[in-house]
Design a protein around this motif. Sequence first.
Motif: not given
Length: 349
Positions: A143-146, A180-183, A185-186
């Motif tokens: 949740d934080i990283m995205t 993460l990589a496919c988000d 902001h992530g």
Amino acid sequence: MTTPPRSADARASVEQESPVVPPPPPRFIPPRRFVNLTEENRSLINSLRSATSTLQETDTCMRSLRNLMTSEEDGGAAQFREVILELDAAGLRRMAWFLTSHSGYFLTIARNKNGSYRLQKLLGKSNDVDTLFFAAFFRSFLDIMTDKEASFVVVQGLRVFSNVMKEALFPHIIEHAVDLACDQHGCVALNRCITVLDDPYCRIFFLYAVVVNALPFSYHAYGNFVVQHVLDLNDLQCTRNIAVNLRGHCVELSFERYGSYIMEKLLDTKESMVVVVEELLKCEGDRLVRLARGTYGNFVVYKALRVTQAEIVTWGDLFWGLVNKLKPIRDLLGASYSYTIATLLDSID
């Protein structure tokens, strides 16, 4: 044997030859700017200094703390700085405990632009503070990283955390690498994490997560930026590993918008360039025509010609192999996308 004392004239001569260098002026330290704390923030400081509090006092403290962390009114940044200066180590630890005690509360502050910035300022204040923040990261990592603003807090944590804490986060990185990589902001947050980790041992965990997922990332609108970022690090071993994991898919990726970006990056390094060009040489008939005339494939084919031509002494077999495959279809390459390829072929005797 003792050295005879020098005459007055001799001493004067030495002093003239070696003048005394005056000491540097004292460093100017600007006076602390006076900040008139609001009544709410004065009360907050008192609560944070207190070892115990009632349930009502705790609710009031957390409400005031959220206002302090996110407010733009009443000189919010100056108020925050002054509160931090007023607190001792125990007060800062209690402040960090309130901030991180509930995941939802922490996320609300971290997702706020001011809140994210002020949380970053608290990191590195002490091991106790960092430990509390680390636990909050661990509970709500994805949740934080995205989140655009919240992710900056984790990035700052990776700058100041001990290596033990960093290593404890790595299983989370690997577990959530694809998410993460496919988000939107992530992927940006993941790239920032890779950039700030200057310790090779720590960085290798992030690079491993990208290498093993290089193929799906290369097709993705956001994931491809992570692969490109890793390739831009010019880590030859990592670049080679990505190329190996993409072997067998280079032509297919060259047809795709995002995949073609990766192929062009791989052509910049000789070890990975060979993997791409060798697959282009296996491309036959109609597929080669479609690739060379394609919206994205033409860039890959043209660059492959240019990089092998530039190193023709070393890679002459690859260059002439491409030329010999493309010459027979030269007349089909007059369209706008493949014009540069046709022009280059025409320039070769």
